[in-house]
Design an enzyme around this catalytic site. Structure first.
Site, PDB file in Angstrom:
ATOM      1  CB  SER A  59      19.095  44.838  27.655  1.00 21.47           C
ATOM      2  OG  SER A  59      19.222  43.484  27.283  1.00 21.47           O
ATOM      3  CG  ASN A  60      20.148  42.995  22.722  1.00 19.97           C
ATOM      4  OD1 ASN A  60      19.531  41.932  22.657  1.00 19.97           O
ATOM      5  ND2 ASN A  60      21.427  43.051  23.089  1.00 19.97           N
TER       6      ASN A  60
END
Ligand code: PMT
Length: 236
Positions: A46-47
């Site tokens: 993810s980020n």
């Protein structure tokens, strides 16, 4: 649920109902937040997107009189008042939800930080670390949601994206404007922790095929209002 709103919020929300805003009668689809790309049942890629920028845009658009669908990756933010939120997890979920929501919409804004890649295969069992000292993940490219919406034969009248950049901000954002065939791009400087990902403030330059407009560094809510005002100008 079950509790009266704070009186100031109640007055503001009621007053908004009677405003004929700059986006009155318009429908918007806005993406926000990160996506999660599963590796196995417990891990994902993810980020750092918090969703704050996309949620602020959704709120500013509703306050300008629009009907808003917010397609949101996993965040901890409450649903903005009078916004329809559709929750998604992966980039493919977001792609499907956007294409289902976008028919007959006037404006599409892609503010989500969509994962560019996902694991080629998802392990159905938890990958055990004691069986291997290193782990190779093969990644494959996700479809570009923004570009795919801009390519639709009956595309929304105005399509806007963001470009998260740490260098050559305007140049790289201009490339995305043309490559993804969008009407406006918000070049978002994400080079420092005080702006961009997961911060309350942001710094943005709005770019169209004819204009480059640097907005002042400000809170995401204030910038969202400026962006919505600019979109209203562009479509009118
Ligand atoms: O959520 P916050 O913490 O408030 O942070 C806000 C933000 C920094 C995430 C936001 O303002 C922002 O810049 N969003 C875009 C982040 C990004 O993914 O930028 P990009 O340059 O990689 O992508 C360009 C555009 O294509 C974006 O509009 C993105 O939504 C879109 N995209 C990218 C990949 C993909 N597979 N599909 C897409 O639609």
């Amino acid at each position: 649920m079950g509790r009266m709103l704070d009186v100031d919020d109640l007055v503001a929300a009621t007053a908004n109902l009677f405003l004929t805003g700059s986006l009155s009668g318009k429908t918007l689809v806005i993406t926000a937040g990160p996506t999660r790309e599963a590796i196995d049942p417990v891990r994902y890629l993810s980020n750092h997107s918090s969703g704050k920028m996309g949620y602020a845009l959704a709120q500013a658009a509703v306050e300008a009189g629009a009907k808003v669908k917010l397609i949101s990756g996993p965040t901890h933010l409450p649903r903005p008042d009078r916004v329809e939120r559709i929750d998604v997890v992966s980039a493919q979920d977001m792609f499907d939800a956007c294409h289902a929501a976008v028919a007959n919409c006037d404006i599409f804004i892609g503010a989500a930080a969509v994962a560019d890649y996902r694991p080629a295969s998802i392990s159905s069992e938890k990958i055990k670390k004691d069986q291997q000292d290193s782990l190779n993940l093969q990644l494959i490219k996700n479809s570009d949601i923004l570009a795919s919406i801009a390519k639709l034969p009956n595309r929304p009248g105005f399509v806007m994206g963001f470009a998260a950049e740490t260098q050559q901000l305007v140049e790289f954002a201009q490339e995305k404007l043309y490559k993804k065939n969008v009407d406006m791009i918000a070049a978002n400087n994400v080079s420092s922790p005080e702006i961009g990902f997961n911060s309350d403030d942001n710094q943005i330059t709005l770019i169209t095929s004819t204009q480059v407009q640097e907005l002042p560094r400000a809170s995401k809510m204030a910038l969202a209002q400026m962006i919505i005002a600019r979109i209203a100008e562009e479509i009118h």
